[in-house]
Design a protein around this motif. Structure first.
Motif, PDB file in Angstrom:
ATOM      1  N   TRP A   1       0.867  -1.325   0.077  1.00 20.06           N
ATOM      2  CA  TRP A   1      -0.118   0.255  -0.066  1.00 20.06           C
ATOM      3  C   TRP A   1       0.973   1.443   0.233  1.00 20.06           C
ATOM      4  O   TRP A   1       1.915   0.735   0.466  1.00 20.06           O
ATOM      5  CB  TRP A   1      -0.983  -0.541   1.045  1.00 20.06           C
ATOM      6  N   ILE A   2       0.522   2.263  -1.021  1.00 14.34           N
ATOM      7  CA  ILE A   2       0.874   3.964  -0.524  1.00 14.34           C
ATOM      8  C   ILE A   2      -0.359   4.467   0.136  1.00 14.34           C
ATOM      9  O   ILE A   2      -1.540   4.192   0.323  1.00 14.34           O
ATOM     10  CB  ILE A   2       1.200   4.508  -1.788  1.00 14.34           C
ATOM     11  N   PHE A   3       0.809   4.969   0.933  1.00  9.61           N
ATOM     12  CA  PHE A   3       0.160   5.631   2.144  1.00  9.61           C
ATOM     13  C   PHE A   3      -0.997   4.457   2.536  1.00  9.61           C
ATOM     14  O   PHE A   3      -2.710   4.507   2.836  1.00  9.61           O
ATOM     15  CB  PHE A   3      -0.960   6.899   1.756  1.00  9.61           C
ATOM     16  N   PRO A   4      -1.122   3.432   3.568  1.00 12.85           N
ATOM     17  CA  PRO A   4      -2.093   2.982   4.353  1.00 12.85           C
ATOM     18  C   PRO A   4      -2.991   3.213   4.775  1.00 12.85           C
ATOM     19  O   PRO A   4      -4.169   2.428   5.059  1.00 12.85           O
ATOM     20  CB  PRO A   4      -1.304   1.949   4.609  1.00 12.85           C
ATOM     21  N   ASN A   5      -2.674   4.952   5.242  1.00  8.42           N
ATOM     22  CA  ASN A   5      -3.786   5.217   6.543  1.00  8.42           C
ATOM     23  C   ASN A   5      -4.795   6.570   5.272  1.00  8.42           C
ATOM     24  O   ASN A   5      -5.490   7.030   6.003  1.00  8.42           O
ATOM     25  CB  ASN A   5      -3.626   6.143   7.589  1.00  8.42           C
ATOM     26  N   LEU A   6      -4.482   5.996   4.534  1.00 11.61           N
ATOM     27  CA  LEU A   6      -5.660   7.834   3.528  1.00 11.61           C
ATOM     28  C   LEU A   6      -7.312   7.285   4.239  1.00 11.61           C
ATOM     29  O   LEU A   6      -7.382   8.332   3.910  1.00 11.61           O
ATOM     30  CB  LEU A   6      -5.025   7.187   1.829  1.00 11.61           C
ATOM     31  N   PHE A   7      -7.696   6.026   4.226  1.00 12.34           N
ATOM     32  CA  PHE A   7      -9.220   6.809   4.656  1.00 12.34           C
ATOM     33  C   PHE A   7      -9.432   5.397   5.751  1.00 12.34           C
ATOM     34  O   PHE A   7     -10.611   5.415   5.987  1.00 12.34           O
ATOM     35  CB  PHE A   7     -10.081   5.218   3.133  1.00 12.34           C
ATOM     36  N   GLU A   8      -8.299   5.398   6.417  1.00 13.58           N
ATOM     37  CA  GLU A   8      -8.485   5.188   7.651  1.00 13.58           C
ATOM     38  C   GLU A   8      -9.238   6.719   8.739  1.00 13.58           C
ATOM     39  O   GLU A   8      -9.342   7.672   8.376  1.00 13.58           O
ATOM     40  CB  GLU A   8      -7.099   4.760   8.736  1.00 13.58           C
ATOM     41  N   ASP A   9     -10.171   6.187   9.950  1.00 14.75           N
ATOM     42  CA  ASP A   9     -11.104   7.131  10.842  1.00 14.75           C
ATOM     43  C   ASP A   9      -9.369   7.786  11.868  1.00 14.75           C
ATOM     44  O   ASP A   9      -9.541   7.608  12.869  1.00 14.75           O
ATOM     45  CB  ASP A   9     -12.078   7.105  11.214  1.00 14.75           C
ATOM     46  N   CYS A  10      -8.265   9.055  10.963  1.00 11.70           N
ATOM     47  CA  CYS A  10      -7.921   9.569  11.951  1.00 11.70           C
ATOM     48  C   CYS A  10      -7.559  11.011  11.206  1.00 11.70           C
ATOM     49  O   CYS A  10      -8.125  11.329  10.300  1.00 11.70           O
ATOM     50  CB  CYS A  10      -6.541   8.469  11.459  1.00 11.70           C
ATOM     51  N   GLY A  11      -6.379  11.698  11.910  1.00 14.08           N
ATOM     52  CA  GLY A  11      -6.656  13.277  10.872  1.00 14.08           C
ATOM     53  C   GLY A  11      -5.983  13.123   9.965  1.00 14.08           C
ATOM     54  O   GLY A  11      -5.386  12.413   9.849  1.00 14.08           O
ATOM     55  N   ILE A  12      -5.865  14.601   9.539  1.00 12.80           N
ATOM     56  CA  ILE A  12      -5.662  15.259   8.246  1.00 12.80           C
ATOM     57  C   ILE A  12      -4.032  13.914   7.409  1.00 12.80           C
ATOM     58  O   ILE A  12      -3.780  13.750   6.540  1.00 12.80           O
ATOM     59  CB  ILE A  12      -5.681  15.746   7.739  1.00 12.80           C
ATOM     60  N   LEU A  13      -2.957  14.585   8.651  1.00 20.04           N
ATOM     61  CA  LEU A  13      -1.681  14.881   8.616  1.00 20.04           C
ATOM     62  C   LEU A  13      -1.408  13.035   8.739  1.00 20.04           C
ATOM     63  O   LEU A  13      -0.760  12.204   8.362  1.00 20.04           O
ATOM     64  CB  LEU A  13      -0.959  15.083   9.551  1.00 20.04           C
ATOM     65  N   GLU A  14      -2.403  12.008   9.765  1.00 21.34           N
ATOM     66  CA  GLU A  14      -2.314  11.242  10.399  1.00 21.34           C
ATOM     67  C   GLU A  14      -2.504  10.589   8.395  1.00 21.34           C
ATOM     68  O   GLU A  14      -1.870   9.163   8.491  1.00 21.34           O
ATOM     69  CB  GLU A  14      -2.252  10.328  10.946  1.00 21.34           C
TER      70      GLU A  14
END
Length: 257
Positions: free
Chosen positions: A207-220
């Motif tokens: 994955w590139i940017f594995p947290n792109l669609f996670e429920d977290c902040g914009i920077l995270e």
């Protein structure tokens, strides 16, 4: 000896709730109650919040609104006042095996809460807030929305320099949105290709940017730059932290026994 707290006194209940609603000693967590997320806490945490210097100072200055909580009995009376005023509601936290009995679907982030028929006021009994006072940011958001609507309505009256600036801002927003969709499509393609040619179909794709669609902040959402499978995702890391806390609690309880 302090006077007994009048049960159901709305002024006392509102004053205490306003003071302790965001108190750190409550150690509040999010849970799903009546199809919405809300804060919940243990009764013993509320008693500790009543023992805090913040509450003691208020109680010494305004004993009519903030009754003393020097003893356990006085703390119980204050909490009963909040229950009588329906500011706090006793709830039961459901375990995963109890969800089917109540036709509830499991959530990976938050536990499900059901109202209890009777408050026992035991140390580990759970309660949810039925009181959410407006904060400064709530009022600021309303003012910003109204100001934005008025600014759009008055767009024909804007000077040419402001119109030109709004054009460039909207153009930059479209470019950013387009780049986001390109990244989303590209990361999906790379993930599918890596499943076939790299991981051999073991669901450990790249994955590139594995947290792109996670429920977290914009920077995270853009950290880390890449990862494999779900091990670098925000939800997985959060899940592992909760699992370690549970294991630590079980180990402590086993040591005591």
């Amino acid at each position: 000896m302090s006077e007994a707290v009048p049960q159901g006194n709305p002024q006392t209940a509102l004053a205490v709730a306003s003071l302790l609603r965001r108190n750190k000693l409550l150690k509040q967590r999010y849970g799903i109650f009546q199809s919405r997320t809300t804060d919940f806490f243990r009764y013993k945490r509320f008693v500790r919040a009543l023992e805090s210097p913040q509450y003691k100072k208020k109680s010494s200055n305004q004993p009519d609104l903030y009754p003393a909580a020097a003893t356990e009995a006085e703390a119980r009376l204050i909490f009963i006042t909040l229950i009588k005023s329906q500011i706090v509601i006793p709830v039961k936290k459901l375990h995963s095996d109890e969800l089917k009995e109540h036709d509830l679907s499991p959530s990976k982030d938050y536990p499900h809460l059901l109202p209890s028929k009777q408050a026992q006021l035991t140390p580990d009994e759970y309660y949810v807030w039925n009181y959410n006072p407006k904060s400064f940011w709530d009022y600021a958001t309303v003012v910003a929305v109204v100001a934005g609507i008025l600014a759009l309505v008055c767009y024909p009256l804007w000077p040419m320099s402001m119109r030109r600036g709004s054009y460039y801002v909207s153009l930059a927003a479209l470019v950013f949105l387009g780049a986001f969709f390109v990244i989303a499509i590209l990361r999906l393609i790379l993930f599918l290709v890596s499943l076939i040619f790299v991981s051999g179909g073991k669901n450990q794709g790249f994955w590139i940017f594995p947290n792109l669609f996670e429920d977290c902040g914009i920077l995270e959402s853009f950290k880390p730059l890449y990862g494999f499978g779900e091990q670098d995702s925000y939800s997985y890391i959060k899940k592992q932290k909760r699992l370690k806390k549970r294991q630590a609690k079980k180990a402590k309880s086993n040591e005591k026994n």
